[in-house]
Design an enzyme around this catalytic site. Structure first.
Site: not given
Length: 420
Positions: A128, A306
């Site tokens: 992530d 992201d």
């Protein structure tokens, strides 16, 4: 039955996730496909989108809390503020405790990580770029870890208890929390020694039907609740890899991969278009613009890249302007900032940061039919104020699947290239 089903899913993922390939001095890790927001019949999964938006909002809310604790509010983007916690509607909280179909579980890019020495303990973690902490379930006394691969500190000769606690809250009202350790962490053949991470003894019910065992954050230390150097930056500091770059190729239809210690040049053509980051903690670049069918609609915004979210988000007024430029588009859900458009005329939506215009493909902009037999589809761009700043956009994998994306820790830059 549910535990057996989850274990079967996890075993299948271990079988196909994270084969590692050395190329020069870098390492490629193959990632399973992220599941979509589209039901088997082609219709849009509205409930999943609500959950995704709430999880994304709360993740970045926690990031702001961490950034404030680590650097102070002066590190915030202009207009950023810590907003009220986003809570799921009751019917979706209940849904998290019920078994899901195989194609309903998870929204992550998973890779196998091994923790401990001399024998590594494997876990499936979400890579992530929108967070910085590493956490995994603890083998003993963990509520919500049934069916998960967990970490047992007593099995590792390198395990050290730090003596602090990690805790973060999720939108169903439950938490992920537990003690903090340092140990050896391996991804493929690259090893970070003395890596700080949390071994949680409380896992949110949002992960009950999700094959992941934890999260591996790849943003910067200033976003870390653990106040620890993130895994990849640790590799760089320990000189485990010769390049301070990692790269993603994400795809819904082809193989996806993460490359540690450089970029996989077989997956893109030409050179990377690099942009310096402007944030103390995020992979954020400036000077963004968005065009619809060749006409610039909004410009001059900051952008956070992201990998830990799927939908693209922008300020509500800016996103409204984008859809106003798409003939036939209309509001689908005002509360969720979602819009629909005619399926037979998918717009050419493209982002630019002063160089190449990076278009979103028709497949990646379309989240599915509004309803079975409908002629309208859901757009992958939503108008939601994430609290990240007055003019800050958040691009997830609906954007990243259209480009090769490189993240350069040493030069503090994000680069994009044309997929091969």
């Amino acid at each position: 039955m549910l535990c057996r089903t989850l274990l079967a899913v996890a075993v299948a993922l271990f079988a196909r996730a994270s084969p590692v390939i050395n190329q020069g001095e870098g390492l490629r890790i193959d990632l399973p496909h992220r599941r979509s927001f589209t039901h088997a019949n082609g219709t849009f999964d509205f409930n999943k989108a609500i959950i995704e938006t709430a999880r994304t909002f709360n993740k970045h809310r926690q990031n702001l809390i961490n950034l404030k604790a680590n650097l102070g509010e002066e590190a915030f983007n202009e207009g950023a503020e810590i907003r009220d916690f986003a809570v799921l509607p009751l019917h979706l909280v209940k849904r998290q405790s019920e078994p899901l179909q195989a194609n309903d579980a998870g929204q992550e890019w998973l890779g196998t990580v091994s923790i401990g020495s001399p024998t590594g303990q494997s876990a499936l973690l979400d890579f992530d770029t929108g967070s910085s902490d590493l956490w995994v379930g603890k083998s003993s006394g963990c509520t919500g870890c049934s069916g998960k691969h967990t970490y047992n500190p007593s099995l590792s000769t390198q395990s050290v208890a730090v003596g602090t606690t990690f805790s973060t809250r999720y939108a169903d009202g439950s938490t992920v929390s537990g003690p903090v350790y340092r140990d050896v962490v391996n991804v493929g053949t690259v090893v970070a020694t003395g890596q700080t991470f949390a071994a949680v003894t409380q896992m949110s019910s949002l992960f009950q039907n999700d094959p992941i065992d934890g999260i591996l954050g790849m943003a910067f230390q200033s976003l870390a609740q653990l106040h620890a150097v993130p895994f990849f930056q640790n590799l760089v500091q320990e000189r485990v890899i010769s390049s301070s770059v990692f790269g993603f190729k994400l795809s819904a239809t082809e193989s996806s991969s993460l490359y540690l210690g450089g970029t996989d040049t077989t997956l893109y053509t030409g050179s990377l278009e690099n942009h310096p980051i402007t944030s103390s903690g995020y992979w954020q670049i400036s000077g963004g613009s968005i065009a619809v069918n060749g006409r610039t609609v909004v410009s001059g915004f900051g952008t956070i890249i992201d990998s830990g979210t799927a939908i693209m988000y922008g300020p509500p007024s800016s996103v409204e302007a984008v859809y106003a430029s798409i003939p036939g588009s209309r509001v689908y859900s005002a509360t969720q900032g979602l819009y629909e458009f005619p399926c037979n005329s998918v717009p050419n939506v493209a982002f630019s940061w002063g160089g190449t215009s990076w278009s979103i493909s028709a497949d990646n902009f379309n989240l599915g039919l509004v309803a079975a037999g409908s002629s309208f589809c859901l757009g992958a761009l939503a108008g939601v104020d994430m609290g990240l700043g007055t003019n800050v956009w958040l691009l997830g994998d609906s954007f990243m699947k259209n480009v090769y994306t490189a993240f350069d820790v040493g030069n503090k830059a994000v680069g994009f290239a044309t997929l091969a």
